[in-house]
Scaffold this motif. Sequence first.
Motif, short mmCIF file in Angstrom:
data_model
loop_
_atom_site.label_atom_id
_atom_site.label_comp_id
_atom_site.label_asym_id
_atom_site.label_seq_id
_atom_site.Cartn_x
_atom_site.Cartn_y
_atom_site.Cartn_z
N VAL A 205 38.84 40.43 37.52
CA VAL A 205 40.27 40.57 37.23
C VAL A 205 40.84 39.17 37.17
N VAL A 206 41.44 38.82 36.03
CA VAL A 206 42.09 37.52 35.91
C VAL A 206 43.55 37.80 35.55
N GLY A 207 44.42 37.75 36.54
CA GLY A 207 45.83 38.03 36.31
C GLY A 207 46.01 39.42 35.73
N ASP A 208 46.58 39.50 34.54
CA ASP A 208 46.84 40.79 33.90
C ASP A 208 45.64 41.33 33.13
N PHE A 209 44.52 40.61 33.16
CA PHE A 209 43.34 41.03 32.40
C PHE A 209 42.25 41.59 33.31
N ASP A 210 41.71 42.74 32.92
CA ASP A 210 40.52 43.29 33.56
C ASP A 210 39.39 43.15 32.53
N ILE A 211 38.34 42.41 32.91
CA ILE A 211 37.30 42.05 31.95
C ILE A 211 35.95 42.55 32.45
N GLY A 212 35.14 43.09 31.54
CA GLY A 212 33.79 43.48 31.89
C GLY A 212 32.83 43.10 30.77
N VAL A 213 31.65 42.58 31.13
CA VAL A 213 30.61 42.31 30.15
C VAL A 213 29.34 42.96 30.69
N THR B 94 41.24 60.81 45.46
CA THR B 94 41.96 59.89 44.58
C THR B 94 42.49 58.74 45.44
N ALA B 95 42.42 57.53 44.93
CA ALA B 95 42.85 56.39 45.74
C ALA B 95 43.67 55.44 44.88
N PHE B 96 44.62 54.78 45.54
CA PHE B 96 45.61 53.95 44.85
C PHE B 96 45.61 52.58 45.51
N LEU B 97 45.35 51.56 44.70
CA LEU B 97 45.29 50.18 45.22
C LEU B 97 46.45 49.41 44.62
N SER B 98 47.22 48.73 45.47
CA SER B 98 48.29 47.92 44.88
C SER B 98 48.36 46.55 45.54
N PHE B 99 48.56 45.56 44.69
CA PHE B 99 48.81 44.19 45.13
C PHE B 99 50.28 43.93 44.78
N THR B 100 51.12 43.82 45.81
CA THR B 100 52.52 43.52 45.51
C THR B 100 52.69 42.01 45.46
N HIS B 101 53.67 41.59 44.67
CA HIS B 101 53.93 40.16 44.52
C HIS B 101 55.38 39.86 44.83
N LYS B 102 55.62 38.64 45.29
CA LYS B 102 56.98 38.24 45.61
C LYS B 102 57.86 38.27 44.37
N ASP B 107 50.35 44.59 40.80
CA ASP B 107 49.10 45.03 40.17
C ASP B 107 48.69 46.35 40.82
N GLN B 108 48.38 47.35 39.99
CA GLN B 108 48.05 48.66 40.53
C GLN B 108 46.82 49.24 39.85
N TRP B 109 45.93 49.80 40.66
CA TRP B 109 44.75 50.49 40.14
C TRP B 109 44.66 51.87 40.78
#
Lengths: 396, 263
Positions: A205-213, B94-102, B107-109
């Motif tokens: 994961v790079v910032g807003d990008f999710d990358i897979g190869v 089901t699982a929810f992962l979040s990274f909150t930012h200031k 970021d949510q998965w």
Amino acid sequence: MRYLYLSVLLSLCFHLPTASAVEYSGSVSVEGRYFMDDPQFPGQRDGAVSLILEPEIYHSWDDGYQQWVFSPFYHLDSTDKRRTHFDVRELFWEKAARDWELRVGLAQIFWGVTESVHLVDIINQTDLIENPDGEDKFGQPMVNFSWINNWGTLDLFALPYHRRRSFPERTGRLRAGLLVDQDNPDYESGAQEWHLDWAARWSQVVGDFDIGVSYFSGTTREPRLKLGLDQSNGLVLKPFYELIDQLGVDLQWTHEGWLWKLEAITRDGQQGRFIAAAGGFEYTFVGVAGTNADVGVLSEYLFDDRGHDGPSATANDLFLGARFILNDVDSTEVLAGSVFDLDTYAQFLSVEASRRFGDRWKLNVEARLFVGIPADDPFAALQTDDYVSAQLSWHF
Amino acid sequence: MKKLIYVWSMSVLVLAQISVASAATPEERGREIAVEVDARDRGFGDFEAELSMTLSNRHGQESERSMRNKTLEVDGDGDKSLIIFDNPRDISGTAFLSFTHKSGPDDQWLYLPALKRVKRIASNNKSGPFMGSEFAYEDISSQEVEKYTYKYIRDEEFEGKPCFVVEYYPVDPKSGYTRQVTWIDQQEYIFHKVDYYDRKDDLLKTLVFKNYKQYLDKYWRAEKMSMVNHQTGKETLLTWSGYQFANGFTERDFDQNALKRAR
């Protein structure tokens, strides 16, 4: 194979400190499927009723850093003998450490980002007879080592046994005129299904990008179907599983309400090399018209350089879809989509809707329609296989 | 989930009251109170807890949710949290992962166990309901000082406790609110009540915190949080239990592999 599962399971059970530490969940479902058009081939029926059992048993210890999981699957179908089938979807032990994880057993691994096709996803064989959308998978025997670093996660897979794809039988719908002799395939490898396949994937994961190869080397999950004879000298389609090498890339850029997605593969070993790709977006409108509902619009372009006459149903196609999420207490959701063939103007339409009733019941309804497939198209036989299905599940 | 959280120590309190008293404008004073709320909860490190939610509508129909939460405090940024759903049973696993930012979007998965698929999801849904409840995603995500501007309104008692009444104005135009009016305990710097005003500046919801308990002799957590929607008559009661601090969680417990392993 079945006894092997059982003995592994029993040996796992005997290593448990207490039986109470084992957790159970899963579902029991009744499914009705009705085909709207008259059958095209002798023996086919208008519909079927099924019973589907999907329990999951697991036990975790070591503060959750070790666990084993057992998910058997059984489908009893009123018409298609092959759709009546048993599988072990998962039966594995897993250990997580600070910078690595190890998984051994039968497991399911999903790779990819797009919605209309799953090009990159290759570890598990498709249980096609369970659902033509290809999202049901057989358990794959594997040893999977994940190495977790700040430069990304490197997953390595050793896959010692090949699972065969399932296809409808004589009474089943969603098939061509000739039956697929799924239990007597040909393998390119002399080791047949025991060829040791391997795969690797780097993801980050790079910032807003999710990358897979990813890279896969071994027996294809997607057989070529060749004319052949079955054991009683009848004409059949014989699956031919070649040895392939496949390089895949998947990428998602997430920005506010936008998800931009791309999957691309290049595969060698099935009559030369080819490239296939799928890319597009999903945009979500939240709180539409003052309600709590979200509406997502999706579009993906699907490409395969083997062209319209190749084995891919999506060689030059456009997918358009809409997702409605009511965000209500009953989790009501509808996903409607259509794949247009830009060469022939054939269409595949699909609607999936689901809703919960109470705490334990769930209703899923699916409709799939095949419209305007030309008679000379490799998928022409599906033209009369429009269907609706309803599945009522009880979850425990 | 810092709004749930508020913390307190004598020495800091004295300093805080001096600094609050010295603030020039209502905006500066409001911000200083919010900074103090944040400062008092800093250093908790990590925790895990169980949550249950009872959703009810104005006809008295009820629905239950239960889930487990793990949270990791991140220096210089918002918290990371992992939520695993147990009930209703169809979404168990089901699982929810979040990274909150200031600042900027979180970021949510989401992990979908039926497909074994991890999906990165758009985070523009912050005003949307969490699990069909009266809590929006933004109500339960980590509250960072930078996410609002502030205004101190007045001093007022809430159920016999002296409070500061402070208005919070969301910086993010995607927030579902124009403002949140908060009642903050003058001693403990914890929230007792929040009134949420919708985009038309009408009163939408009221959140009341009950049964605060102190952990590690420092960090306050409310056991019950009741959210009432005045416009629909719906209500959600959120109950926390089994709080455990100092689990030694690391970032590895909040990555995509951990999300897939969660059951």
